[in-house]
Design a protein around this motif. Structure first.
Motif, short mmCIF file in Angstrom:
data_model
loop_
_atom_site.label_atom_id
_atom_site.label_comp_id
_atom_site.label_asym_id
_atom_site.label_seq_id
_atom_site.Cartn_x
_atom_site.Cartn_y
_atom_site.Cartn_z
N UNK A 1 0.82 -1.21 0.00
CA UNK A 1 0.00 0.00 0.00
C UNK A 1 0.85 1.25 0.00
N UNK A 2 0.43 2.23 -0.76
CA UNK A 2 0.96 3.60 -0.66
C UNK A 2 -0.24 4.51 -0.84
N UNK A 3 -0.56 5.28 0.18
CA UNK A 3 -1.73 6.15 0.10
C UNK A 3 -2.95 5.33 -0.23
N UNK A 4 -3.71 5.74 -1.26
CA UNK A 4 -4.91 4.99 -1.61
C UNK A 4 -4.73 4.14 -2.87
N UNK A 5 -3.55 3.57 -3.01
CA UNK A 5 -3.31 2.54 -4.04
C UNK A 5 -2.85 1.29 -3.31
N UNK A 6 -3.65 0.23 -3.40
CA UNK A 6 -3.40 -0.96 -2.60
C UNK A 6 -3.46 -2.20 -3.48
#
Lengths: 444, 444
Positions: free
Chosen positions: A366-371
């Motif tokens: 995950x990084x921020x709202x990309x999972x």
């Protein structure tokens, strides 16, 4: 690579559909080119959108955890108003002197490192990558392009031929070289940078030996089509240096990670602590209005622009600029990247907690709202893992939550809600995922 | 070909500008890539548009006889309302089932000959031509592309390299062949078809001998960047047949002639009595909203689409479809192509009448509301003719009427007002042209 390049799609005859949808699909198939695909085993029929939600003609709601174009939510009232106001006033092209273009260009460039102070507008992410490759080849005098093994960079002829993700039916360029990423290769985090650097160096060497030379390293800093490979931050730095030393340009494809998607930073390359020569923008830039850009260092942009002509009729038109300007205002005013960091952590933790109960949740990145969430235990065969991931995605869809798959084997859940996602949306997502995982697990 | 590829442009230092414009240009130059150009010796500063008119910040009006994107006039209220309404409702992508996309696709395809019954949407004319070339190469198995000597087909890498109009700084593809058009070669009308056929046949022969083969004949049916070469209708028919016999596809670039621009017919290829394999659309399709399309015969579209993946995020989004749908409604309801025929004839006759008084009007070529006017007597040197054409264009600009130049020597006036042009606009244009021609003539 899977032979089916878009496994999460509707296949005629496989799913029984209601009369209304069957009739509309029949009309659609009779008039659209055969390259169109409908997502999900049962396509989602949509006629209205608002914030995090899409609605079908009967008013049934779908929670959108997939669309990264309407990054501020579907039909955001400030963006649609900015667009409508401007459309009623003027839509100028860039050959006229028009102040909003200049105002926005300055605001956009100010969000980049100081060295990247020039912008050229386009209409799509594909056009941005296509132009960036033209600039890199013009400036370097070389042809070679280095990309990741399952990279996807767009639809134009020049970018499709450096997009191995498109599969065997789309011919690769003789000048493209693919490199294996450390993550999917199982390389430990401590060796990730050395592995990446070695791969890039070998690709440069091969390009040089054949007299092709390296024009560019082109990468999406979260490697989304490879299966979302994010960590460790900085693992690409040595490869970036190697390409520069060999006379090539470094192009950060920010079409997916850009505009705060990865949280904390506005641009994905910042997570890796590097400054590229060119960054290419698209998808969320106008919250749906077709607008993109190449932002870059002055030297390559000048060297290209002073000799080669580049004139893109629609690009930089005032209506698109007004939409993009409103997007940037909301992003900055409401600290959307900060929100993405907080909500992204909640989502990651929620999914992580499910992993205790559902052994088929293999890994979460995950990084921020990309999972990305890998599905299937490591000892299950690739085909079974893909099947399970598809079962999860379509089970979620049937429960009214939209996600999809990614990765070389398409067994990674791709989760990327609009950035205006709130805690209650996350909770509902987690509850639904929990239920669907239980069901898919029992059906095995 | 001229060495200056865009002679009608602002050159810093050449024209003294008011403080306000000088300051805005300085900011613009400091942030935009060097590929941008401002039109006219003194750039036109615009902040508002309405119908046939553009306005500067002081309210000074410019009569627009140049812009072919806002074909129904600047800020047409029905188009902007359709766009705003749809933007507030939903902007879906084509992987969802959404009815407006299908409705419009059916309406659009119905305006084509029966054999052309499939459509794929894009965002720009460049993307349309790029996709058409991908289809032609995929289907034919060949690489070669035949274009006219000064053709311009767009900005992506693949179409720029088949656009000789971009000049020496943009490398041509080894697989492109340029053919001389009968008009600029001075071939009499009676021999035009034989000349065109011979040129195409020779190009095919050369491509075959080198093992490249012909993938496509790509042409704009009014050959606008070559200087607007329209007649005699049908002169391209033999070349079209020759390409098909050799296994290539025929691609009509309708980005400029399409949507009624040439009057009477909706599509430029209809004037020539041929049916292409693919037609590429762009500019006026959404009256300014970035939308384009490839419309074509079923066989090549299916052959490409069933194997190769083509997915264009923004293309076919519901807001663009709503704009395009409203454009088509107005075009058909108000018989815009018929209007273009009538007003175009008035404009042609008016310019023709001026030729009696101004010997520098050498020739007028017209189809609907696309008009080319050659400037300079036939015995004047090329450079002088170009200079005079530029003087006329900039003289018109200073009197508040916007046109530009085209052709190999850029000595042809390019006149293409929005299609909603009315008789009083034509009269005003003719009066201004008369006055400016007199002045330019006296200054020689």
């Amino acid at each position: 690579m899977t032979t089916d390049l878009m496994p999460n799609r509707y296949r005629p005859g496989e799913t029984a559909l209601p009369e209304r949808e069957a009739a509309l699909i029949a009309r659609r198939d009779a008039v659209l080119g055969a390259s169109y695909r409908l997502q999900y085993r049962t396509p989602v029929h949509v006629v209205r959108g608002e914030g995090m939600w899409l609605y079908d003609p009967d008013g049934r709601a779908y929670l959108d955890f997939y669309n990264n174009v309407p990054s501020l939510g579907h039909c955001h009232p400030e963006i649609t108003a900015a667009m409508a106001d401007q459309a009623a006033r003027i839509s100028a092209n860039t050959r006229y002197l028009e102040p909003r273009l200049v105002d926005y260009a300055e605001r956009l460039v100010a969000t980049f490192p100081k060295a990247m102070d020039r912008v050229v507008f386009t209409c799509t992410g594909s056009e941005s990558n296509d132009l960036a490759l033209r600039i890199a080849r013009h400036v370097s005098g070389h042809e070679g392009v280095i990309v990741s093994s399952y990279a996807y960079h767009g639809t134009s002829a020049a970018v499709a031929e450096v997009s191995p993700n498109l599969g065997d039916a789309v011919r690769l360029s003789p000048s493209v070289r693919m490199i294996d990423l450390p993550g999917p290769a199982g390389v430990p985090a401590g060796e990730a940078q050395a592995h990446f650097t070695a791969q890039v160096t070998a690709a440069i060497h091969d390009l040089d030996r054949r007299g092709i030379g390296v024009a560019a390293l082109l990468f999406d800093s979260i490697f989304s089509s490879d299966g979302v490979w994010i960590d460790p931050p900085g693992f690409i730095a040595g490869g970036v240096d190697a390409v520069r030393t060999a006379g090539g340009l470094v192009i950060a494809d920010e079409v997916q990670p850009g505009f705060g998607r990865t949280g904390a930073h506005m641009w994905g390359f910042e997570r890796h602590g590097i400054v590229p020569d060119l960054a290419t923008l698209g998808k969320p830039m106008g919250n749906g209005f077709p607008i993109g850009a190449v932002v870059g260092r002055r030297d390559p942009m000048e060297s290209f622009g002073q000799t080669a002509r580049y004139s893109n009729t629609f690009a930089g038109n005032t209506v698109g600029i007004a939409a993009a300007d409103a997007v940037l205002t909301v992003l900055q005013r409401d600290d959307i990247p900060g929100q993405a960091t907080r909500i992204g952590a909640r989502l990651r933790d929620g999914i992580g907690a499910l992993a205790n109960r559902h052994e088929m949740l293999r890994a979460v990145r995950q990084a921020g709202l990309f999972i990305g969430v890998d599905i299937g235990t490591s000892d299950s065969p690739a085909q079974q893992r893909r099947r399970m991931a598809l079962d999860v995605v379509n089970g979620m869809r049937d429960e009214g939550v939209l996600i999809s798959t990614t990765g070389a084997n398409e067994d990674t859940l791709k989760i990327r809600p609009p950035l205006v996602c709130q805690p209650d949306h996350v909770d509902r997502f987690i509850e639904t995922l929990d239920r669907v995982l239980g069901r898919v697990s029992n059906e095995r």
